[in-house]
Design an enzyme around this catalytic site. Structure first.
Site, PDB file in Angstrom:
ATOM      1  N   GLU A   1      -0.292   0.548  -7.309  1.00 59.62           N
ATOM      2  CA  GLU A   1       0.053   1.943  -7.608  1.00 59.62           C
ATOM      3  C   GLU A   1       1.328   2.019  -8.432  1.00 59.62           C
ATOM      4  O   GLU A   1       1.468   2.884  -9.296  1.00 59.62           O
ATOM      5  CB  GLU A   1       0.213   2.743  -6.317  1.00 59.62           C
ATOM      6  CG  GLU A   1      -1.086   3.053  -5.593  1.00 59.62           C
ATOM      7  CD  GLU A   1      -1.410   2.045  -4.502  1.00 59.62           C
ATOM      8  OE1 GLU A   1      -0.859   0.917  -4.553  1.00 59.62           O
ATOM      9  OE2 GLU A   1      -2.204   2.372  -3.601  1.00 59.62           O
TER      10      GLU A   1
ATOM     11  N   ASN B   1       0.845  -1.191   0.000  1.00 62.84           N
ATOM     12  CA  ASN B   1       0.000   0.000   0.000  1.00 62.84           C
ATOM     13  C   ASN B   1       0.881   1.242   0.000  1.00 62.84           C
ATOM     14  O   ASN B   1       1.892   1.315   0.706  1.00 62.84           O
ATOM     15  CB  ASN B   1      -0.900   0.024   1.239  1.00 62.84           C
ATOM     16  CG  ASN B   1      -1.813   1.244   1.239  1.00 62.84           C
ATOM     17  OD1 ASN B   1      -2.818   1.280   0.526  1.00 62.84           O
ATOM     18  ND2 ASN B   1      -1.459   2.255   2.017  1.00 62.84           N
TER      19      ASN B   1
ATOM     20  N   ILE C   1      -0.033   8.848   1.409  1.00 55.77           N
ATOM     21  CA  ILE C   1       0.617  10.095   1.811  1.00 55.77           C
ATOM     22  C   ILE C   1       0.084  10.466   3.194  1.00 55.77           C
ATOM     23  O   ILE C   1      -1.093  10.796   3.335  1.00 55.77           O
ATOM     24  CB  ILE C   1       0.328  11.244   0.824  1.00 55.77           C
ATOM     25  CG1 ILE C   1       0.663  10.834  -0.617  1.00 55.77           C
ATOM     26  CG2 ILE C   1       1.089  12.498   1.235  1.00 55.77           C
ATOM     27  CD1 ILE C   1       2.133  10.666  -0.893  1.00 55.77           C
TER      28      ILE C   1
ATOM     29  N   ARG D   1      -7.475   4.426   6.472  1.00 52.23           N
ATOM     30  CA  ARG D   1      -6.459   4.504   5.421  1.00 52.23           C
ATOM     31  C   ARG D   1      -5.705   3.184   5.303  1.00 52.23           C
ATOM     32  O   ARG D   1      -5.602   2.410   6.250  1.00 52.23           O
ATOM     33  CB  ARG D   1      -5.480   5.640   5.706  1.00 52.23           C
ATOM     34  CG  ARG D   1      -6.099   7.025   5.753  1.00 52.23           C
ATOM     35  CD  ARG D   1      -6.658   7.433   4.407  1.00 52.23           C
ATOM     36  NE  ARG D   1      -7.076   8.827   4.386  1.00 52.23           N
ATOM     37  CZ  ARG D   1      -7.724   9.395   3.391  1.00 52.23           C
ATOM     38  NH1 ARG D   1      -8.053   8.691   2.327  1.00 52.23           N
ATOM     39  NH2 ARG D   1      -8.071  10.674   3.445  1.00 52.23           N
ATOM     40  N   GLY D   2      -5.142   2.960   4.107  1.00 52.60           N
ATOM     41  CA  GLY D   2      -4.493   1.682   3.827  1.00 52.60           C
ATOM     42  C   GLY D   2      -3.373   1.343   4.783  1.00 52.60           C
ATOM     43  O   GLY D   2      -3.247   0.195   5.235  1.00 52.60           O
TER      44      GLY D   2
ATOM     45  N   TRP E   1      -1.908   8.605  10.354  1.00 54.89           N
ATOM     46  CA  TRP E   1      -2.800   7.981   9.374  1.00 54.89           C
ATOM     47  C   TRP E   1      -4.143   7.709  10.048  1.00 54.89           C
ATOM     48  O   TRP E   1      -4.221   7.252  11.170  1.00 54.89           O
ATOM     49  CB  TRP E   1      -2.191   6.723   8.771  1.00 54.89           C
ATOM     50  CG  TRP E   1      -1.698   5.670   9.717  1.00 54.89           C
ATOM     51  CD1 TRP E   1      -2.159   5.355  10.969  1.00 54.89           C
ATOM     52  CD2 TRP E   1      -0.625   4.756   9.461  1.00 54.89           C
ATOM     53  NE1 TRP E   1      -1.466   4.314  11.500  1.00 54.89           N
ATOM     54  CE2 TRP E   1      -0.516   3.921  10.599  1.00 54.89           C
ATOM     55  CE3 TRP E   1       0.237   4.548   8.380  1.00 54.89           C
ATOM     56  CZ2 TRP E   1       0.439   2.899  10.691  1.00 54.89           C
ATOM     57  CZ3 TRP E   1       1.180   3.535   8.479  1.00 54.89           C
ATOM     58  CH2 TRP E   1       1.280   2.730   9.617  1.00 54.89           C
TER      59      TRP E   1
ATOM     60  N   ASP F   1      -3.767  23.054   8.671  1.00 49.44           N
ATOM     61  CA  ASP F   1      -4.124  22.038   7.686  1.00 49.44           C
ATOM     62  C   ASP F   1      -4.837  22.649   6.491  1.00 49.44           C
ATOM     63  O   ASP F   1      -5.038  23.855   6.416  1.00 49.44           O
ATOM     64  CB  ASP F   1      -4.992  20.960   8.345  1.00 49.44           C
ATOM     65  CG  ASP F   1      -4.724  19.583   7.776  1.00 49.44           C
ATOM     66  OD1 ASP F   1      -4.963  19.391   6.565  1.00 49.44           O
ATOM     67  OD2 ASP F   1      -4.265  18.698   8.521  1.00 49.44           O
TER      68      ASP F   1
END
Length: 496
Positions: free
Chosen positions: A247, A181, A184, A203-204, A199, A296
């Site tokens: 990916e 996986n 980002i 998420r992966g 994370w 952010d």
């Protein structure tokens, strides 16, 4: 635009006037953010800071910023050529390819099957290639040499608690999985060899870590973080690649050449051989720390929460590495530009599933994904509501979309004047508002009453059909085409 790696991409950007070298000393503490932000808001080039300093101390490596600061550069990063500055059409083509790979239609006959064969052959031929030696391992720091202070890591905003790694491509693999996986995730620097891996639970990387803990309780979880990677691989990590395609394989399709991978020195994880810098290490179960606050992409500082700590055992790099960085803040920022570009990739994916969709728009002001406007060819009462729920559930990227506005195909959804006109003339607040409670919401959305859980709103701004209203519906005012043509012909004589 085809390229070999990040360095080749930089060279080609510079030749096109899309990259500017900054030779003056610039501080990674706040100054770099201010410069990059001003340039991005002006639609300017990518920046290569050749003499970064950190609070007056010179850094040894240059910093690359604003790489994806315009949708045009995102399209170039996806290996596309731009005709007359058109970046939308090439990205729609990428989306069409993904839609085909996600749900390929059965061939209609022998000729159709023969025409589709090259696409499948190209996908198969782009399987990553493993190499034994790589530029990203020319220099190795281990033990006491591992010190993140030797990297020009940005401190982006005055209220940020510490320097922040922003463009780290995190590589993980869950137990029993062949596919790695890529994600980002930002990383707060704690010390010379420890960062916080922020994370979110869905998420992966977080899912791989959870599966590892369940399968191997108490054992450390290997992680690699790539800093400075070829654009296609970075973009592959943020694009809805089908589960059947890695990916790395997708990046090869974009670049037109196989992605070369090398095994990490301390684990079986594979990283791009052409990468600039790689952090190798582990996450120990139970090792967490309070992350934040940080400015952010919402334009606010986020709240403090606990996340796992990544302990770095080794840093490998090129002999003369480039550090890739960014900042996030109130739109427009680099994530907003990425979202604007990926919007065009999403359209064919949505249209494959919902052919009635005419256009789909994620306004950058909506923090990349929080508000969507969609136009449809309406076919029956309640159609708009079906589309709302379809979008919310179709791609993981839309899980956090808080507001969806649905209009008819006579509304240009990228023109706010048109959208507001439809909202104010076609919506009844009670009948046409859909509210859904207790749904997944972005952890950074402090407006929700509970972290990661909140509500969504859909607004049906379509013309209403029988069954949706008992009143005679208004007809839009449109001038006669013959009259318009007659006025066009006399316009110059009017002197207006």
């Amino acid at each position: 635009m085809k390229y070999q790696d990040l360095r080749d991409f930089i060279v080609q950007l510079e030749e096109r006037g899309e990259l500017k070298r900054i030779s003056a000393p610039v501080d990674t503490h706040l100054e770099m953010t201010e410069i990059a932000d001003r340039v991005l808001r002006a639609g300017g080039p990518a920046l290569l800071f050749e003499q970064p300093v950190t609070r007056g101390v010179a850094q040894a490596m240059p910093v690359l910023a604003n790489l994806f600061g315009t949708p045009q550069r995102v399209a170039l990063g996806m290996g596309e050529e731009l005709a007359d500055g058109d970046w939308q059409t090439p990205l729609r083509e990428v989306g069409s390819l993904l839609a085909f790979l996600k749900e390929p239609e059965p061939p209609k006959g022998f000729r159709d099957a023969w025409e589709k064969l090259p696409v499948f052959r190209q996908v198969l031929n782009m399987a990553p290639k493993e190499v034994r030696s790589a530029p990203c391992q020319e220099v190795v720091w281990e033990g006491a040499d591992v010190d993140l202070a030797r990297l020009p890591i940005q401190h982006c905003w005055p209220g940020d608690v510490a320097p922040l790694i922003t463009w780290g491509l995190v590589v993980t693999r869950g137990p029993g999985k062949k596919r790695q996986n890529l994600g980002i995730y930002r990383q707060q620097v704690l010390s010379r060899d420890r960062v916080i891996m922020r994370w979110l639970a869905h998420r992966g990387g977080a899912l791989d870590f959870r599966d590892h803990q369940q399968a191997s309780s108490g054992e450390a979880f290997p992680v690699a973080v790539v800093l400075g990677c070829d654009p296609a691989t970075i973009l592959g990590a943020v694009t809805p690649v089908p589960d059947s395609l890695s990916e790395y394989q997708f990046a090869g399709l974009l670049r037109g050449a196989k992605t070369e991978l090398v095994k990490c020195m301390g684990s079986d994880l594979q990283v791009p051989a052409s990468a600039e810098i790689v952090l190798e290490g582990v996450i120990h179960p139970g090792d967490t720390a309070a992350e934040g606050p940080y400015g952010d992409h919402t334009g606010y500082y986020n709240e403090v929460s606990e996340f796992p700590v990544f302990t770095i055992d080794r840093i490998t790099m090129r002999r003369d590495p480039i550090y890739h960085s960014t900042y996030t803040g109130k739109p427009p920022d680099e994530p907003a530009m990425l979202g604007l570009a990926l919007n065009e990739v999403f359209v064919p994916l949505l249209q494959r599933q919902y052919p009635e969709i005419v256009d789909f728009y994620l306004p950058p002001e909506g923090c990349s994904y929080r508000l969507a406007v969609v136009s449809i060819r309406k076919q029956y009462p309640g159609h708009a509501k079906r589309v709302m729920f379809g979008i919310w559930s179709f791609l993981r990227q839309f899980m956090y979309t808080k507001f969806i506005i649905v209009v008819d195909d006579d509304v240009a959804i990228r023109d706010w004047k048109e959208v507001i006109w439809a909202l104010t003339t076609r919506v009844d607040a009670t009948r046409d508002t859909v509210l859904v409670d207790n749904t997944p919401i972005d952890y950074l959305d402090f407006a929700s009453p509970v972290a990661s859980l909140g509500s969504k709103m859909g607004l049906d701004a379509t013309n209403k059909w029988p069954g949706e209203t008992t009143r005679e519906w208004g007809r839009p005012i449109v001038m006669d085409d013959v009259v318009k043509a007659r006025v066009d012909a006399m316009w110059d004589e009017l002197g207006l």
